[in-house]
Scaffold this active site. Structure first.
Site, mmCIF file in Angstrom:
data_model
loop_
_atom_site.group_PDB
_atom_site.id
_atom_site.type_symbol
_atom_site.label_atom_id
_atom_site.label_comp_id
_atom_site.label_asym_id
_atom_site.label_seq_id
_atom_site.Cartn_x
_atom_site.Cartn_y
_atom_site.Cartn_z
ATOM 1 N N GLU A 1 0.834 -1.197 0.000
ATOM 2 C CA GLU A 1 0.000 0.000 0.000
ATOM 3 C C GLU A 1 0.866 1.244 0.000
ATOM 4 O O GLU A 1 1.992 1.231 0.502
ATOM 5 C CB GLU A 1 -0.884 0.038 1.273
ATOM 6 C CG GLU A 1 -2.049 -0.908 1.210
ATOM 7 C CD GLU A 1 -2.943 -0.844 2.438
ATOM 8 O OE1 GLU A 1 -2.635 -0.093 3.392
ATOM 9 O OE2 GLU A 1 -3.953 -1.553 2.429
ATOM 10 N N ARG B 1 -17.135 -8.312 13.719
ATOM 11 C CA ARG B 1 -17.483 -8.651 15.107
ATOM 12 C C ARG B 1 -17.787 -7.356 15.854
ATOM 13 O O ARG B 1 -17.618 -6.265 15.309
ATOM 14 C CB ARG B 1 -16.286 -9.334 15.770
ATOM 15 C CG ARG B 1 -15.027 -8.468 15.648
ATOM 16 C CD ARG B 1 -13.874 -8.989 16.450
ATOM 17 N NE ARG B 1 -12.593 -8.467 15.999
ATOM 18 C CZ ARG B 1 -12.052 -7.315 16.356
ATOM 19 N NH1 ARG B 1 -12.701 -6.517 17.178
ATOM 20 N NH2 ARG B 1 -10.885 -6.927 15.889
HETATM 21 P P1 ADP Z 1 -9.967 -3.804 18.062
HETATM 22 O O1 ADP Z 1 -9.899 -2.822 16.968
HETATM 23 O O2 ADP Z 1 -11.353 -4.234 18.372
HETATM 24 O O3 ADP Z 1 -9.170 -3.408 19.248
HETATM 25 P P2 ADP Z 1 -7.891 -5.777 17.699
HETATM 26 O O4 ADP Z 1 -7.452 -6.315 16.385
HETATM 27 O O5 ADP Z 1 -6.951 -4.899 18.420
HETATM 28 O O6 ADP Z 1 -9.281 -5.079 17.434
HETATM 29 O O7 ADP Z 1 -8.254 -7.019 18.612
HETATM 30 C C1 ADP Z 1 -9.338 -7.072 19.506
HETATM 31 C C2 ADP Z 1 -9.052 -8.123 20.540
HETATM 32 O O8 ADP Z 1 -8.884 -9.364 19.892
HETATM 33 C C3 ADP Z 1 -7.784 -7.892 21.341
HETATM 34 O O9 ADP Z 1 -7.982 -7.123 22.478
HETATM 35 C C4 ADP Z 1 -7.392 -9.311 21.663
HETATM 36 O O10 ADP Z 1 -8.092 -9.768 22.788
HETATM 37 C C5 ADP Z 1 -7.854 -10.087 20.467
HETATM 38 N N1 ADP Z 1 -6.784 -10.288 19.472
HETATM 39 C C6 ADP Z 1 -6.739 -9.770 18.233
HETATM 40 N N2 ADP Z 1 -5.651 -10.174 17.567
HETATM 41 C C7 ADP Z 1 -4.964 -10.970 18.393
HETATM 42 C C8 ADP Z 1 -3.743 -11.705 18.287
HETATM 43 N N3 ADP Z 1 -3.009 -11.694 17.204
HETATM 44 N N4 ADP Z 1 -3.344 -12.404 19.360
HETATM 45 C C9 ADP Z 1 -4.085 -12.424 20.482
HETATM 46 N N5 ADP Z 1 -5.231 -11.755 20.626
HETATM 47 C C10 ADP Z 1 -5.684 -11.041 19.615
HETATM 48 P P1 ADP Z 2 -4.514 -4.946 11.355
HETATM 49 O O1 ADP Z 2 -5.278 -6.052 10.709
HETATM 50 O O2 ADP Z 2 -3.206 -5.419 11.894
HETATM 51 O O3 ADP Z 2 -5.371 -4.165 12.315
HETATM 52 P P2 ADP Z 2 -4.742 -2.681 9.543
HETATM 53 O O4 ADP Z 2 -4.693 -2.790 8.054
HETATM 54 O O5 ADP Z 2 -6.071 -2.429 10.150
HETATM 55 O O6 ADP Z 2 -4.098 -3.973 10.158
HETATM 56 O O7 ADP Z 2 -3.729 -1.538 9.989
HETATM 57 C C1 ADP Z 2 -3.409 -1.313 11.341
HETATM 58 C C2 ADP Z 2 -2.890 0.110 11.548
HETATM 59 O O8 ADP Z 2 -1.727 0.362 10.739
HETATM 60 C C3 ADP Z 2 -3.851 1.201 11.165
HETATM 61 O O9 ADP Z 2 -4.758 1.490 12.220
HETATM 62 C C4 ADP Z 2 -2.922 2.356 10.858
HETATM 63 O O10 ADP Z 2 -2.484 2.968 12.063
HETATM 64 C C5 ADP Z 2 -1.727 1.689 10.232
HETATM 65 N N1 ADP Z 2 -1.811 1.650 8.759
HETATM 66 C C6 ADP Z 2 -2.456 0.713 8.021
HETATM 67 N N2 ADP Z 2 -2.375 0.968 6.693
HETATM 68 C C7 ADP Z 2 -1.648 2.102 6.580
HETATM 69 C C8 ADP Z 2 -1.190 2.881 5.456
HETATM 70 N N3 ADP Z 2 -1.457 2.531 4.195
HETATM 71 N N4 ADP Z 2 -0.462 3.990 5.708
HETATM 72 C C9 ADP Z 2 -0.169 4.335 6.976
HETATM 73 N N5 ADP Z 2 -0.557 3.659 8.065
HETATM 74 C C10 ADP Z 2 -1.279 2.543 7.891
#
Ligand code: ADP
Ligand code: ADP
Ligand code: MG
Length: 642
Positions: A200, A296
């Site tokens: 990206e 979710r």
């Molecule tokens: P949100 O945007 O709702 O915070 P996250 O991707 O941070 O979403 O994850 C939400 C919850 O899911 C976390 O607080 C954790 O409990 C669980 N979780 C997500 N990804 C992982 C991971 N890779 N390993 C362990 N727990 C995870």
């Molecule tokens: P995950 O599945 O690990 O949550 P995301 O694609 O949602 O991955 O990205 C997680 C975070 O990484 C975003 O909340 C943002 O802070 C950063 N990020 C993702 N894509 C970009 C981008 N193209 N440029 C800059 N920051 C990014």
């Protein structure tokens, strides 16, 4: 509506779901692991079923055992919460096969959004703007490098199966592309068993703005946006709704895109469409791009509930039980502003290391909505997310809601584990954040100021010394003169002070320099300043809250001896976590700096390296072991001892 549901989760989210069920008259079944026998969610539910050992794979991820528990207790539906099985389409299928209802989207909707590349392709088709980049099937090195050149640097390499910020690499310079690609691929392979990546455009001043959507399988509405730009290593710290600076035009554009995304996959239930926005450009209706969809309930859903007055869990139950969407888009409105702060057991100055401990004291204020899965006396165990609570405030304006958050955090008391409370309070006082100037780089840029301590911080320590000396008890402190000897050394884990009692209600506490302490008018005064801090005596020691938080633990002579004996050759786990890999075997020679093992904690990997040259005498941990902070992992002997 259902009569009884099972909640396939633990902690604050299980408790929060039970709260709504109670209000709706729905009976609840909790599940629990060995580590959670006495947990709050178990105590709150009408029934509870033990499903296995403490490791998630042995309990909360055991779909078969959870479905069996639902059938045995007569539950009609399963609410997955977030994390664990919530985004596992095979589990959704199995729930349906068992004749139960999954409270969430269909397996096919989850699959459609499960991989970032396929999701982006689908969204492009549905007319949703996606982050410019390459998300095709050709994974050849040269092809990807050429795509990165086309996109223009800096670029972001992302694992298509990614989550939790894993498998992401920012690349600023074509010369580093190949090596970043290799490391992103290997992290993705290790974490998700899938090395595929997408590329990206890296947005330079990114804001994370997401839309809460809700569907009934055909139609969807949106419940406005949340701004989650306050992040640390791609993990959210404080969230708010609505987004600062949001315009009606941009909100309409984002809401339309998000509902289009949901309707494109026949989405049912609560979901979140995450967008990235370029803050350098301001908020413009054409300046947002789809990143991913979380199929979710989201951790930060309470801020949306606060501004809309809607209980999203109630909506989930109603729609899953067959009711139509509880509201039309034109019925929804925003009232005021809301914030959520995530209170964690973690050691901020040590680099935000997750912590564990028994919460010897826990008190939450009445002036905020608190979502928690623990009570005083409960443990934050190494097995699960170290979240203690979410603190949520709502006010008529952003400024009032933020002041309310600051006050609620100042009024929060946790002892028995280090927490990020000071850090959260510092964030609520950050000038840029107060002005609404947020982007995902804010915390990193100002980290030093956010975790640094001001010189006036000694005051909390001084009050802690008063507590440790036994003078904080209201029965005692008026009569300081009765204390003998008049001059004492007060020692605690990590420090000492000299206390000199000078007369009724007057003393000097000498840390680096002497501080005057007075008890007058029913309040403490330090160096002439009235103290608003609260001194709390609890089973683990003394804590001071209300200003800088300090904890003073009485000295344990045995513990001190062990700590001083650093020459035992043991490499210990610096934090609770999962041993990912072990890189040495007994008998092997290592030199200082060699990698011994890799520990995974808080969704990140940490290499543990040899602090000196030696021979591996013993390997005390195996890949897959869940270890506590301080657990011995590897023992080295001197080469001479062989
Ligand atoms: P949100 O945007 O709702 O915070 P996250 O991707 O941070 O979403 O994850 C939400 C919850 O899911 C976390 O607080 C954790 O409990 C669980 N979780 C997500 N990804 C992982 C991971 N890779 N390993 C362990 N727990 C995870
Ligand atoms: P995950 O599945 O690990 O949550 P995301 O694609 O949602 O991955 O990205 C997680 C975070 O990484 C975003 O909340 C943002 O802070 C950063 N990020 C993702 N894509 C970009 C981008 N193209 N440029 C800059 N920051 C990014
Ligand atoms: Mg994300």
């Amino acid at each position: 509506m259902f009569d009884k549901i099972l909640i396939a989760n633990r902690g604050e989210i299980a408790c929060r779901i039970i709260d709504s069920c109670r209000r709706l008259g729905v009976a609840t079944v909790a599940v629990y692991s060995d580590a959670d026998r006495a947990a709050r969610h178990v105590a709150m539910a009408d029934q509870a079923v033990h499903v296995g050992g403490p490791a998630p794979a042995d309990s909360y991820l055991r779909g078969d055992a959870i479905i069996a528990a639902a059938r045995a207790t007569g539950a009609q539906a399963i609410h997955p919460g977030y994390g664990f099985l919530s985004e596992n389409p095979d589990f959704v299928d199995a729930v349906g096969t068992a004749g139960l209802v999954f409270i969430g989207p269909s397996a096919s909707a989850i699959r459609a959004m499960g991989l970032k590349d396929a999701a982006k392709a689908l969204m492009e088709e549905a007319g949703v703007p996606v982050v410019p980049g390459y998300h095709g099937a050709d994974q050849g090195d040269a092809h990807l490098a050429a795509q990165a050149d086309l996109i223009g640097y800096p670029v972001l390499i992302k694992a298509v199966a990614g989550g939790g910020g894993k498998g992401m690499r920012r690349v600023d310079d074509p010369a580093h592309f190949a090596e970043s690609l290799a490391s992103a691929r290997s992290e993705a392979q290790g974490a998700f068993g899938n090395p595929a990546v997408l590329i990206e455009k890296y947005i330079l001043q990114p804001r994370h703005i997401e839309m809460q959507i809700f569907g009934d399988g055909t139609r969807a509405v949106h419940l406005y946006e949340r701004d989650c730009s306050l992040q640390r290593r791609h993990q959210k710290v404080i969230e708010e709704a609505p987004a600062p600076g949001m315009t009606p035009q941009m909100r309409t554009a984002m809401g339309d895109a998000a509902t289009r995304a949901a309707e494109a996959i026949g989405y049912s239930g609560a979901g979140t469409v995450e967008f990235i926005v370029d803050a350098a450009d301001g908020l413009r209706p054409d300046g947002f791009w789809f990143m991913e969809m979380n199929t979710r309930l989201q951790v930060e859903h309470p801020v949306t509930e606060a501004i809309t007055g809607i209980d999203l869990v109630e909506w989930q139950l109603r729609v899953a039980s067959g009711e139509s969407l509880p509201a039309r888009q034109q019925d929804l409105t925003i009232t005021g502003h809301a914030f959520e702060a995530r209170l964690y057991a973690e050691d901020v100055p040590a680099g935000f290391l997750p912590a564990t401990g028994r919460l010897s004291h826990l008190r939450f204020p009445d002036n905020a909505r608190i979502e928690t899965g623990v009570r005083a006396g409960d443990a934050i165990s190494p097995w699960y997310d170290p979240m203690i609570a979410k603190v949520v405030t709502h006010g008529p304006t952003r400024a009032t809601a933020l002041r309310a958050l600051e006050q609620a955090l100042v009024d929060t008391e946790v002892a028995g584990s280090v927490t990020n409370l000071d850090f959260l309070i510092a964030l609520t006082r950050h000038a840029g954040f107060r002005r609404g100037e947020v982007d995902t780089g804010l915390i990193t840029r100002d980290l030093e100021a956010l975790i640094g301590s001001a010189p006036s911080d000694d005051r909390a320590l001084v009050l802690g010394v008063i507590g440790l000396a036994g003078l904080a008890d209201p029965q005692v402190h008026g009569g300081m003169t009765l204390w003998h000897p008049l001059r004492r050394t007060i020692a605690w884990e990590g420090g000492t002070a000299i206390l000199e009692v000078q007369g009724p209600g007057a003393a000097t506490v000498t840390l680096d320099r002497p501080h005057q302490v007075r008890w007058q008018g029913g309040r403490w005064w330090v160096d002439g300043d009235l103290c608003r801090e609260r001194i709390v005596i609890h089973p683990a020691g003394v804590s001071v809250f209300g200003g800088r938080v300090v904890h003073l633990m009485p000295l344990d002579p045995l513990a001190r001896h062990a700590a001083a004996d650093g020459g035992d050759g043991l490499t210990r786990s610096p934090m609770p976590g999962l041993v990912r890999s072990v890189h040495v075997t007994a008998g092997q020679a290592v030199v200082a700096g060699d990698r011994l093992a890799v520990l995974e904690a808080m969704k990140m990997e940490h290499s543990l390296t040899a602090t000196r040259d030696g021979i591996v005498a013993e390997v005390l941990a195996r890949p897959g072991d869940q270890v506590e902070a301080g657990a011995a992992l590897i023992r080295l002997t001197d080469p001479a001892d062989g």
